[in-house]
Design a protein around this motif. Structure first.
Motif, PDB file in Angstrom:
ATOM      1  N   GLY A   1     -42.176 -35.490 -71.221  1.00  8.03           N
ATOM      2  CA  GLY A   1     -41.399 -34.243 -72.213  1.00  8.03           C
ATOM      3  C   GLY A   1     -42.453 -33.466 -72.894  1.00  8.03           C
ATOM      4  N   ALA A   2     -43.622 -33.692 -72.998  1.00  6.37           N
ATOM      5  CA  ALA A   2     -44.614 -32.984 -73.765  1.00  6.37           C
ATOM      6  C   ALA A   2     -44.779 -31.611 -72.821  1.00  6.37           C
ATOM      7  CB  ALA A   2     -46.020 -33.458 -73.763  1.00  6.37           C
ATOM      8  N   GLY A   3     -44.727 -30.658 -73.426  1.00  5.70           N
ATOM      9  CA  GLY A   3     -44.868 -29.001 -72.730  1.00  5.70           C
ATOM     10  C   GLY A   3     -43.735 -28.615 -72.089  1.00  5.70           C
TER      11      GLY A   3
ATOM     12  N   THR B   1     -38.507 -27.003 -75.906  1.00  2.15           N
ATOM     13  CA  THR B   1     -38.104 -27.758 -77.020  1.00  2.15           C
ATOM     14  C   THR B   1     -36.796 -28.259 -77.200  1.00  2.15           C
ATOM     15  OG1 THR B   1     -39.955 -26.019 -78.191  1.00  2.15           O
ATOM     16  CG2 THR B   1     -38.306 -27.217 -79.560  1.00  2.15           C
ATOM     17  N   THR B   2     -35.862 -27.721 -76.836  1.00  2.00           N
ATOM     18  CA  THR B   2     -34.386 -28.146 -76.914  1.00  2.00           C
ATOM     19  C   THR B   2     -34.137 -29.117 -75.845  1.00  2.00           C
ATOM     20  OG1 THR B   2     -33.538 -26.186 -75.783  1.00  2.00           O
ATOM     21  CG2 THR B   2     -33.967 -26.075 -78.138  1.00  2.00           C
ATOM     22  N   ASN B   3     -34.929 -29.530 -75.066  1.00  2.02           N
ATOM     23  CA  ASN B   3     -34.538 -30.410 -73.835  1.00  2.02           C
ATOM     24  C   ASN B   3     -33.690 -31.820 -74.274  1.00  2.02           C
ATOM     25  OD1 ASN B   3     -35.116 -28.881 -71.825  1.00  2.02           O
ATOM     26  ND2 ASN B   3     -36.879 -30.059 -71.187  1.00  2.02           N
ATOM     27  N   TYR B   4     -32.720 -32.072 -73.710  1.00  5.49           N
ATOM     28  CA  TYR B   4     -32.097 -33.454 -73.753  1.00  5.49           C
ATOM     29  C   TYR B   4     -32.658 -34.325 -72.838  1.00  5.49           C
ATOM     30  CZ  TYR B   4     -28.858 -31.659 -77.347  1.00  5.49           C
ATOM     31  OH  TYR B   4     -28.201 -31.314 -78.460  1.00  5.49           O
ATOM     32  N   TYR B   5     -32.830 -35.477 -72.729  1.00  3.60           N
ATOM     33  CA  TYR B   5     -33.291 -36.415 -71.664  1.00  3.60           C
ATOM     34  C   TYR B   5     -32.416 -37.348 -71.436  1.00  3.60           C
ATOM     35  CZ  TYR B   5     -37.753 -33.775 -72.369  1.00  3.60           C
ATOM     36  OH  TYR B   5     -38.692 -32.391 -72.478  1.00  3.60           O
ATOM     37  N   GLY B   6     -32.386 -37.796 -70.116  1.00  4.03           N
ATOM     38  CA  GLY B   6     -31.716 -39.076 -69.693  1.00  4.03           C
ATOM     39  C   GLY B   6     -32.852 -39.874 -69.014  1.00  4.03           C
ATOM     40  N   VAL B   7     -32.660 -41.356 -68.795  1.00  2.00           N
ATOM     41  CA  VAL B   7     -33.514 -42.055 -68.520  1.00  2.00           C
ATOM     42  C   VAL B   7     -33.019 -43.346 -68.059  1.00  2.00           C
ATOM     43  CG1 VAL B   7     -34.111 -43.075 -70.663  1.00  2.00           C
ATOM     44  CG2 VAL B   7     -35.723 -43.227 -68.715  1.00  2.00           C
ATOM     45  N   SER B   8     -33.074 -43.826 -66.918  1.00  9.79           N
ATOM     46  CA  SER B   8     -32.700 -44.954 -66.226  1.00  9.79           C
ATOM     47  C   SER B   8     -33.582 -45.662 -65.424  1.00  9.79           C
ATOM     48  CB  SER B   8     -31.681 -44.903 -65.487  1.00  9.79           C
ATOM     49  OG  SER B   8     -31.681 -44.127 -64.227  1.00  9.79           O
ATOM     50  N   VAL B   9     -33.593 -47.197 -65.245  1.00 12.10           N
ATOM     51  CA  VAL B   9     -34.404 -48.060 -64.387  1.00 12.10           C
ATOM     52  C   VAL B   9     -33.350 -48.818 -63.335  1.00 12.10           C
ATOM     53  CG1 VAL B   9     -35.836 -50.105 -64.401  1.00 12.10           C
ATOM     54  CG2 VAL B   9     -36.138 -48.192 -66.141  1.00 12.10           C
TER      55      VAL B   9
ATOM     56  N   ALA C   1     -33.664 -34.037 -67.307  1.00 12.07           N
ATOM     57  CA  ALA C   1     -33.812 -33.068 -68.587  1.00 12.07           C
ATOM     58  C   ALA C   1     -33.182 -32.017 -68.307  1.00 12.07           C
ATOM     59  CB  ALA C   1     -35.206 -32.623 -68.468  1.00 12.07           C
ATOM     60  N   SER C   2     -32.350 -31.443 -69.498  1.00 10.89           N
ATOM     61  CA  SER C   2     -31.602 -30.267 -69.320  1.00 10.89           C
ATOM     62  C   SER C   2     -31.930 -29.639 -70.868  1.00 10.89           C
ATOM     63  CB  SER C   2     -30.160 -30.567 -69.435  1.00 10.89           C
ATOM     64  OG  SER C   2     -29.678 -31.307 -70.392  1.00 10.89           O
TER      65      SER C   2
ATOM     66  N   PRO D   1     -26.064 -25.711 -68.009  1.00 11.94           N
ATOM     67  CA  PRO D   1     -25.470 -26.518 -67.019  1.00 11.94           C
ATOM     68  C   PRO D   1     -26.640 -26.680 -65.757  1.00 11.94           C
ATOM     69  CG  PRO D   1     -24.697 -24.208 -66.732  1.00 11.94           C
ATOM     70  CD  PRO D   1     -25.506 -24.456 -67.928  1.00 11.94           C
ATOM     71  N   ARG D   2     -27.659 -26.925 -66.238  1.00  9.32           N
ATOM     72  CA  ARG D   2     -28.690 -27.181 -65.010  1.00  9.32           C
ATOM     73  C   ARG D   2     -29.596 -28.813 -65.565  1.00  9.32           C
ATOM     74  NH1 ARG D   2     -28.776 -21.990 -66.236  1.00  9.32           N
ATOM     75  NH2 ARG D   2     -30.538 -22.267 -67.928  1.00  9.32           N
ATOM     76  N   THR D   3     -29.833 -29.277 -64.595  1.00  8.70           N
ATOM     77  CA  THR D   3     -30.396 -30.749 -64.885  1.00  8.70           C
ATOM     78  C   THR D   3     -31.739 -30.837 -63.729  1.00  8.70           C
ATOM     79  OG1 THR D   3     -28.443 -31.630 -65.392  1.00  8.70           O
ATOM     80  CG2 THR D   3     -30.070 -33.270 -65.248  1.00  8.70           C
TER      81      THR D   3
END
Length: 722
Positions: A235-237, A240-248, A259-260, A265-267
């Motif tokens: 996420g660094a750089g 600023t307003t990004n939302y993140y998803g994460v899965s394993v 990240a969006s 409406p872009r991921t």
């Protein structure tokens, strides 16, 4: 002011006018933005008194009718008495699910597991046990891959400022946390349960004061350790307003990060091989190099690695109604994608489930759910070619909505899904592909209320630019003739949203049924800006095209009048949040078409919206007022800026929540003051304030209390006299 108009509290009004990129913009109620200003507090207190007086009068008039306070409260409790049950999340022999009994204030999280005398259920998380006042809400939960730990997030007072903890499923003991700043955080467990990936904002002292709500990062946390020692993963750089998803992945090998920027409406999606080890000698285990899956393209993509080891992608790239693609994790780039289930030109792909026999990872069947003009359907496909296949499909109880296709992580031929429609409480069904049978798996725990004999019709309306817009009309059967047409105009509620790709699909609603039962008509409009017809439908109602949403709404309203369903003096509009913006636009653009309006938690000052709450994350939906061209879009419809003195405005009820950290109540304060100053009508403009709650979840009692008052005010405003 008309003779019978309320004696409105005098708002602090100034002659403030600004030159914004050469546009002269008046803002006479700027001081009402500051909730801590003594003048604002005094005005708000006076508005509270005015509303209390008006509500008392309304309740007196409702005496002896179905909208009498005690009677309506009891009826709503009855209609909500079945409660709720969610689809299972399987972890071996344990299954986790949400459930709310009919008399419970909040849903609880339950685990069911084999016991010596059969299955045993235990409540793991009960928000009322955590906080008997009812102002604590459960925001999210996620069991570990083995099912022995459960991560959960709660917040208080409606703030949605989630705090993350982990409990031991066997003992119920909290073994990790609290971790704050975890609002909207997914939790991705690593096999073994020793660690998980999650999303957390940077500490406030590390960011500018007005950006404390942003600056998210993906972190790796080891259970039982100080979160201050968590490893920053991603996420660094970036924005600023990004939302993140994460899965394993189930096998623990693949890490997926998305990240969006705000609600754009872009991921973007990246994938990392956890088996490859850290990025270098000075890096930390668990933080692999991340490769691009899809980055920088104008599309939304959801990605996951299946049990068969393939990388699946649900995307609207080159397919605004959605398609399913497949590749391998070793070749994740777009150039390697193969379309497995192609776009349907008449339906939107909602989700898929891939079934096998449980003993092998070789896929046997692919099920896909679709939204066809807001109504769900299911199709079956060959999992290798995507070709449609004949054979048994899940049997849907009616023309309604399916949510989720849940399978066991370890595979198998079973799939679970939830179903609801306008008169059917949500329930969970199980489809067994081996036998082709669909059975009711779990019904809500409470008593299902008797519902009125209603008819639901889907109508088609032509918007001014020729676009076909659909709406669901719910009415009592005895109010219709043999052709399904109204026998006489009736008090009618028109509900809409029209934004953020959110679809208003068929769903059980106590509010709708109580209104219809009393003789009203309830209409839900599927407007552009939503997701009912795919991403292009969404984009046709956002940014420069936002006026299309309001035109669609007005067209549905006019059709209801022209077709004899209602008349303008019996028609109300209703919406919340982005739907509150819709209502604000309806009131200020077509005051002649509506008698009353419910405007809940609304956005209304579109020139300054991005300065408050989470507004800056919505500039991709509405536009950026700091850009001259986009300011013109916003000024074109901003309800606060379209108020005209001497106009006969409808009755308006603003409902706002003091804990709301998404949409600041200042919007309602400013437009209420402007309408009270400008209206030539004796129909009241009122504000209902509530403390201890916010934009999202609330207790059952508070929900019913709000709905009772909204229905009473709308019934009075539209002349509904049961």
């Amino acid at each position: 002011m008309p003779t019978n108009a309320p004696d409105y509290p005098r708002a602090p009004r100034t002659e403030l006018v600004e030159d914004l990129h050469g546009r002269i913009v008046a803002d006479p109620y700027r001081t009402l933005e500051d909730a801590s200003d003594p003048a604002t507090q005094a005005w708000s207190a006076a508005q509270d008194d005015l509303y209390a007086q008006a509500l008392a009068t309304t309740r007196e008039r409702a005496a002896g009718t179905p909208f009498e306070t005690e009677r309506l409260t009891a009826r709503l409790r009855e209609l909500l008495g079945a409660g709720f049950v969610g689809a299972p999340a399987w972890r071996g022999e344990r299954r986790f699910f949400s459930r709310r009994a009919g008399d419970q204030e909040h849903a609880v999280v339950v685990v069911a597991e084999p016991g010596p005398d059969g299955e045993v259920e235990r409540v793991l998380i009960d928000p009322m046990a955590l906080d008997p006042s009812g102002t604590t809400t459960l925001d999210a939960w996620q069991p570990s891959k083995e099912g022995d730990l459960l991560a959960y997030q709660v917040s208080t007072g409606g703030t949605e400022e989630s705090v993350l903890r982990v409990l031991d499923v066997a003992t119920g003991e909290v073994v990790d946390g609290p971790i704050d700043r975890a609002r909207y955080s997914p939790v991705a467990w690593v096999p073994g349960g020793a660690s998980y990936y999650y999303v957390r904002r940077l500490a406030p002292e590390l960011v500018p004061d007005d950006e404390a709500q942003y600056h998210r990062r993906v972190w790796l946390h080891r259970v039982g350790t100080d979160p201050a020692t968590d490893v920053e993963v991603f996420g660094a750089g970036l924005e600023t307003t990004n939302y993140y998803g994460v899965s394993v992945s189930r096998d623990g090998r693949w890490l997926l990060v998305s990240a969006s920027a705000g609600t754009a409406p872009r991921t973007d999606v990246w994938i990392g091989d956890l088996a490859a080890g850290p990025r270098g000698a000075d890096e930390v285990d668990g933080v692999p190099p991340l490769r691009e899956v899809v980055v920088g393209l104008d599309a939304e993509t959801g990605a996951w690695v299946g049990r068969d080891g393939l990388l699946y992608l649900h995307t609207d790239l080159e397919a605004p109604r959605g398609r399913l693609c497949v590749t391998t994790p070793d070749e994740p780039g777009v150039e390697h994608w193969r379309t497995l289930v192609a776009q349907d030109e008449d339906a939107v792909l909602q989700g898929v489930a891939i079934l096998d026999d449980g003993s092998s990872t070789q896929a046997e069947l692919l099920l896909a759910t679709w939204r066809r003009h807001s109504v769900s359907s299911v199709t079956a496909h060959d999992p290798r070619t995507g070709a449609p296949v004949a054979g048994p499909l899940p049997a849907l109880p009616g023309l309604g909505s399916v949510s989720g296709l849940v399978t066991r992580p370890e595979g198998g031929r079973e799939v679970w899904f939830s179903y609801t429609d306008h008169v059917t409480v949500p329930s969970v069904h199980r489809f067994d592909a081996a036998t082709g049978t669909t059975t009711l798996w779990a019904a809500p725990p409470g008593a299902v209320a008797r519902v009125p004999d209603v008819r639901v019709a889907q109508i088609e309306v032509t918007s001014p630019d020729g676009t076909t817009v659909r709406a669901f009309v719910v009415a009592r059967a005895d109010a219709l003739d043999d052709d399904g047409r109204p026998t006489a105009p009736a008090p009618t509620v028109l509900y809409g949203y029209g934004g953020f790709q959110i679809s208003l699909d068929p769903a059980y609603s106590a509010t709708t049924l109580a209104w219809v039962e009393a003789g009203g008509v309830y209409v839900v409009a599927n407007l552009r800006g939503g997701g009912e017809e795919g991403e292009q439908w969404h984009r046709d109602g956002m940014r420069a095209h936002k006026q299309n949403v309001f035109d669609d709404f007005h067209a549905v309203a006019q059709h209801l009048v022209d077709a004899g369903w209602t008349t303008p003096d019996r028609l109300a509009c209703w919406g919340g949040s982005n739907g509150g913006l819709l209502v604000g636009a309806a009131v200020t653009q077509r005051p002649d078409l509506f008698a009353a309006a419910v405007c809940s938690a609304p956005l209304l000052d579109m020139v300054r919206y991005q300065r408050f709450g989470l507004g800056v994350t919505w500039t991709e939906e509405y536009g950026d007022a700091d850009v001259p061209t986009e300011l013109d879009w916003l000024l074109g419809y901003s309800p606060y800026h379209r108020v005209v003195d001497g106009t006969a405005y409808p009755a308006v009820l603003f409902t706002v929540f003091e804990g709301d950290t998404r949409v600041d109540p200042l919007h309602a304060r400013k437009l209420a003051a402007a309408l009270q100053h400008a209206t030539s009508s004796d129909r009241p403009v009122l504000i209902r304030r509530e403390t201890g709650v916010g934009h999202g979840g609330r207790s059952l009692t508070r929900s019913i209390g709000l709905t009772v008052e909204q229905l009473q005010v709308v019934a009075h405003g539209t002349g509904l006299a049961p």
